[in-house]
Motif scaffolding. Structure first.
Motif, PDB file in Angstrom:
ATOM      1  N   GLY A 258     -19.248  27.959  73.989  1.00 56.56           N
ATOM      2  CA  GLY A 258     -19.154  28.352  75.386  1.00 56.56           C
ATOM      3  C   GLY A 258     -17.957  27.760  76.094  1.00 56.56           C
ATOM      4  N   THR A 259     -17.362  26.720  75.503  1.00 55.28           N
ATOM      5  CA  THR A 259     -16.174  26.076  76.097  1.00 55.28           C
ATOM      6  C   THR A 259     -14.964  26.202  75.180  1.00 55.28           C
ATOM      7  N   ASP A 260     -15.175  25.902  73.914  1.00 57.46           N
ATOM      8  CA  ASP A 260     -14.110  26.015  72.915  1.00 57.46           C
ATOM      9  C   ASP A 260     -14.558  26.997  71.839  1.00 57.46           C
ATOM     10  N   ALA A 261     -13.587  27.672  71.247  1.00 64.32           N
ATOM     11  CA  ALA A 261     -13.914  28.679  70.229  1.00 64.32           C
ATOM     12  C   ALA A 261     -12.945  28.578  69.068  1.00 64.32           C
ATOM     13  N   GLU A 262     -13.396  29.093  67.918  1.00 60.64           N
ATOM     14  CA  GLU A 262     -12.537  29.247  66.752  1.00 60.64           C
ATOM     15  C   GLU A 262     -12.672  30.674  66.243  1.00 60.64           C
ATOM     16  N   VAL A 263     -11.556  31.246  65.851  1.00 60.06           N
ATOM     17  CA  VAL A 263     -11.550  32.588  65.276  1.00 60.06           C
ATOM     18  C   VAL A 263     -11.012  32.461  63.853  1.00 60.06           C
ATOM     19  N   THR A 264     -11.800  32.918  62.886  1.00 59.27           N
ATOM     20  CA  THR A 264     -11.328  32.954  61.508  1.00 59.27           C
ATOM     21  C   THR A 264     -10.758  34.337  61.219  1.00 59.27           C
ATOM     22  N   PHE A 265      -9.812  34.383  60.311  1.00 62.53           N
ATOM     23  CA  PHE A 265      -9.151  35.646  59.993  1.00 62.53           C
ATOM     24  C   PHE A 265      -8.691  35.633  58.553  1.00 62.53           C
ATOM     25  N   ARG A 266      -8.379  36.814  58.050  1.00 64.47           N
ATOM     26  CA  ARG A 266      -7.763  36.910  56.729  1.00 64.47           C
ATOM     27  C   ARG A 266      -6.547  37.818  56.819  1.00 64.47           C
ATOM     28  N   THR A 267      -5.564  37.509  56.007  1.00 65.28           N
ATOM     29  CA  THR A 267      -4.373  38.329  55.898  1.00 65.28           C
ATOM     30  C   THR A 267      -3.976  38.362  54.435  1.00 65.28           C
ATOM     31  N   GLY A 268      -4.093  39.542  53.838  1.00 64.96           N
ATOM     32  CA  GLY A 268      -3.872  39.635  52.408  1.00 64.96           C
ATOM     33  C   GLY A 268      -4.910  38.821  51.663  1.00 64.96           C
ATOM     34  N   GLU A 269      -4.471  37.893  50.832  1.00 61.19           N
ATOM     35  CA  GLU A 269      -5.385  37.034  50.063  1.00 61.19           C
ATOM     36  C   GLU A 269      -5.648  35.711  50.774  1.00 61.19           C
ATOM     37  N   SER A 270      -5.029  35.509  51.910  1.00 60.04           N
ATOM     38  CA  SER A 270      -5.146  34.232  52.611  1.00 60.04           C
ATOM     39  C   SER A 270      -6.141  34.311  53.754  1.00 60.04           C
ATOM     40  N   THR A 271      -6.662  33.151  54.133  1.00 59.74           N
ATOM     41  CA  THR A 271      -7.548  33.050  55.285  1.00 59.74           C
ATOM     42  C   THR A 271      -7.013  31.962  56.211  1.00 59.74           C
ATOM     43  N   GLY A 272      -7.479  31.962  57.424  1.00 60.19           N
ATOM     44  CA  GLY A 272      -7.033  30.966  58.377  1.00 60.19           C
ATOM     45  C   GLY A 272      -7.983  30.860  59.538  1.00 60.19           C
ATOM     46  N   THR A 273      -7.733  29.879  60.386  1.00 62.02           N
ATOM     47  CA  THR A 273      -8.543  29.638  61.578  1.00 62.02           C
ATOM     48  C   THR A 273      -7.617  29.302  62.731  1.00 62.02           C
ATOM     49  N   VAL A 274      -7.949  29.815  63.897  1.00 63.95           N
ATOM     50  CA  VAL A 274      -7.167  29.518  65.088  1.00 63.95           C
ATOM     51  C   VAL A 274      -8.130  29.155  66.208  1.00 63.95           C
ATOM     52  N   ALA A 275      -7.762  28.161  66.995  1.00 66.48           N
ATOM     53  CA  ALA A 275      -8.603  27.704  68.098  1.00 66.48           C
ATOM     54  C   ALA A 275      -8.201  28.403  69.394  1.00 66.48           C
ATOM     55  N   ALA A 276      -9.175  28.557  70.279  1.00 64.31           N
ATOM     56  CA  ALA A 276      -8.911  29.240  71.538  1.00 64.31           C
ATOM     57  C   ALA A 276      -9.859  28.743  72.616  1.00 64.31           C
ATOM     58  N   ARG A 277      -9.364  28.726  73.836  1.00 60.74           N
ATOM     59  CA  ARG A 277     -10.257  28.454  74.969  1.00 60.74           C
ATOM     60  C   ARG A 277     -11.052  29.710  75.317  1.00 60.74           C
ATOM     61  N   GLN A 278     -10.408  30.888  75.161  1.00 56.66           N
ATOM     62  CA  GLN A 278     -11.059  32.164  75.453  1.00 56.66           C
ATOM     63  C   GLN A 278     -10.799  33.123  74.299  1.00 56.66           C
ATOM     64  N   VAL A 279     -11.811  33.932  73.973  1.00 62.04           N
ATOM     65  CA  VAL A 279     -11.656  34.987  72.973  1.00 62.04           C
ATOM     66  C   VAL A 279     -11.993  36.320  73.624  1.00 62.04           C
ATOM     67  N   LEU A 280     -11.075  37.257  73.523  1.00 58.21           N
ATOM     68  CA  LEU A 280     -11.273  38.606  74.064  1.00 58.21           C
ATOM     69  C   LEU A 280     -11.343  39.557  72.868  1.00 58.21           C
ATOM     70  N   VAL A 281     -12.406  40.332  72.794  1.00 59.36           N
ATOM     71  CA  VAL A 281     -12.623  41.180  71.622  1.00 59.36           C
ATOM     72  C   VAL A 281     -12.400  42.641  71.995  1.00 59.36           C
ATOM     73  N   ASN A 282     -11.299  43.179  71.476  1.00 62.21           N
ATOM     74  CA  ASN A 282     -10.967  44.591  71.680  1.00 62.21           C
ATOM     75  C   ASN A 282     -11.488  45.366  70.481  1.00 62.21           C
ATOM     76  N   ALA A 283     -12.801  45.402  70.373  1.00 61.86           N
ATOM     77  CA  ALA A 283     -13.492  46.113  69.302  1.00 61.86           C
ATOM     78  C   ALA A 283     -14.843  46.526  69.858  1.00 61.86           C
ATOM     79  N   SER A 284     -15.634  47.177  69.040  1.00 61.82           N
ATOM     80  CA  SER A 284     -16.913  47.689  69.521  1.00 61.82           C
ATOM     81  C   SER A 284     -17.928  46.567  69.703  1.00 61.82           C
ATOM     82  N   PRO A 285     -18.986  46.807  70.489  1.00 62.36           N
ATOM     83  CA  PRO A 285     -20.054  45.815  70.613  1.00 62.36           C
ATOM     84  C   PRO A 285     -20.685  45.458  69.268  1.00 62.36           C
TER      85      PRO A 285
END
Length: 518
Positions: A258-285
């Motif tokens: 609710g205060t801090d967030a992490e978003v995990t992602f993959r690109t090709g064969e790699s994965t990663g994590t990025v931190a964010a204060r806010q996450v906005l999701v431009n995708a479906s519910p």
């Protein structure tokens, strides 16, 4: 992207709404990262050359612009324009038809119906929707009003009853007598929505409302340079303001307290994590729920067939009183009489493709020839875009390819019945000698764009007001801007937000305003 980077805002999805949000947040001085799964930004609002060797840049998935507020274009400094079509619509009937526009509407009504009664009803009805549009459209980029507040703003009990309270079929049948006129009015309630005119859910009313309020006028305009011109301008603006946009990066999860967030992602064969204060999701519910590891909302189901074509020339019409450039310059209605639409809905509800598939067509290149190369334009080439109705995803579940082919053939046969020559004689050919025609079913749209069930609005549209729970401050999906979720720092900025749907940028704007505390 630096390893273990942190941003003020991470935006999942680089479609037009995500780019609008990125532009506003970056211009406000926030550090912004946009993660896009595909190899390009734009989502469904893109332009492409789908036919090998044919230099025609088509708006492949979304076609016209109505709901994009000039406020967003102005505030983000976008180099993007639209152009008004000279004809609103043409609907053939036998060797005649109904032409709306070019100063010929009244005479066309009289020739079709034998008098002025239907024309007078038409003017009165669309005068009513225009007054509603003037009042409602500006609220789309303001905090979400309550139901009674919006009703007070509309200030027209008849309009409120017709559009917001009873099935749109009631209002249509009260006002109009001619089957073809009734059908033309109803189509705006069905584009992207699988419903009957009298559906008690009022899904068709919500669809109709968003189709008649755009820009405060209800006009649907052509994007100059194609739909990709808009998303290219948005990406440029966001990038110039400092937003970091990376393609080929698919978000796979969101964790938040609710205060801090992490978003995990993959690109090709790699994965990663990025931190964010806010996450906005431009995708479906549904995609949002999956990212959060939560139970999904009810499944969505798209109900349209999208067809793109390039022609060597426009076909001649059975109706010799109308120039093909007029007929195809607006919205060309096919098999969309009121009774035909009801029959098509009933057939599809029983699991059968409509025997006379309803659809509508327009020619982008008549209004904006710039999407054609100078050579093709000089040779008289044109584009045609067809949007088929009442083709729910369930029809394609057993054999998508076979049903697509048969439905396309049936749809084009309905068009041929209104022409004085076969459309096949006018189709251009690609570099391999194949006709320049492609069709996309709801399942194709789900696979290519991630639209749930191929639903172009991500889920059924909502009325542009807050629910009683939201008005009472109970929180949850919706909230002050119609984009909030149950998590204080996770916001929905896609078409599935309240006041989402269509190429509008409204959810992106509203999500940015929610993050900025506006």
């Amino acid at each position: 992207m630096p390893a273990h980077a942190s941003y003020d805002a991470v935006i999942v999805g680089g479609g037009h709404n995500g780019l609008v949000a990125a532009g506003y947040l970056a211009r406000a001085g926030r550090s912004v990262l946009v993660l896009e799964r595909l190899g390009n930004t734009g989502g469904a609002a893109v332009s492409s050359r789908p036919f090998a060797g044919v230099d025609a840049r088509l708006s492949r998935y979304s076609y016209l612009v109505s709901l994009l507020p000039r406020k967003i274009v102005r505030e983000l400094g976008l180099r993007f324009t639209t152009r008004r079509r000279t004809v609103s619509s043409y609907t053939p009937l036998g060797d005649g038809g109904l032409l709306v526009g070019q100063g010929r509407t009244r005479d066309s009504f009289a020739a079709l119906t034998g008098g002025d009664t239907e024309y007078a009803a038409w003017r009165e009805f669309y005068g009513m929707t225009a007054r509603v549009a003037e009042r409602v459209f500006p609220t789309l980029t303001e905090p979400l009003p309550g139901r009674e507040a919006l009703r007070t703003l509309v200030d027209d009990d008849t309009a409120w009853r017709t559009l917001f309270e009873e099935p749109i079929g009631v209002g249509i049948e009260e006002r109009f007598r001619h089957d073809l006129v009734r059908g033309v009015v109803l189509t705006d309630a069905l584009i992207g929505t699988f419903a009957d005119a009298h559906d008690p859910s009022l899904a068709q009313n919500r669809c109709f409302l968003y189709h008649v309020i755009g820009g405060g006028t209800g006009d649907w305009d052509v994007p100059v340079g194609g739909m990709g011109a808009l998303t290219d301008a948005l990406a440029h603006t966001a990038g110039a303001a400092g937003a970091e946009i990376v393609t080929g990066h698919e978000a796979t999860g969101i964790r938040t307290d609710g205060t801090d967030a992490e978003v995990t992602f993959r690109t090709g064969e790699s994965t990663g994590t990025v931190a964010a204060r806010q996450v906005l999701v431009n995708a479906s519910p549904r995609a949002l729920a999956a990212l959060l590891g939560e139970d999904p909302p009810p499944a969505a189901e798209g109900a349209q067939l999208k067809v793109n074509m390039v022609l060597r020339r426009l076909p001649a019409l059975r109706d010799r009183t109308v120039d093909p450039r007029e007929a195809f310059g607006g919205t060309f209605h096919i098999a969309e009489g009121y009774g035909q639409l009801a029959t098509a809905y009933q057939e599809a509800s029983r699991g059968r493709p409509p025997s006379a598939p309803p659809s509508e067509i327009y020619c982008h290149s008549l209004t904006d020839p710039s999407i054609l190369s100078p050579e093709l334009a000089a040779r008289g080439y044109q584009t045609l875009t067809l949007f088929g109705l009442h083709t729910p995803a369930r029809l394609f579940a057993d054999d998508n390819d076979a049903v697509r082919a048969s439905l396309l053939a049936a749809t084009l046969a309905e068009l041929d019945a209104r022409l004085a020559e076969p459309l096949a004689d006018c189709l251009a050919e690609d570099a391999e000698g194949r006709p320049c025609v492609e069709a996309k079913t709801p399942l194709d749209l789900e696979r290519e764009l991630g639209l749930p069930g191929g639903h172009i609005f991500h889920r059924d549209l909502s009325f542009p007001y807050a629910s009683p729970a939201e008005e009472g401050g109970a929180g949850g999906a919706g909230g002050r801007w119609g984009v909030e979720t149950a998590h204080a720092n996770v916001t929905l900025c896609g078409a599935g937000a309240v006041r989402g749907g269509g190429v509008s940028g409204v959810p992106g704007h509203n999500a940015a305003m929610a993050v900025l505390g506006a």
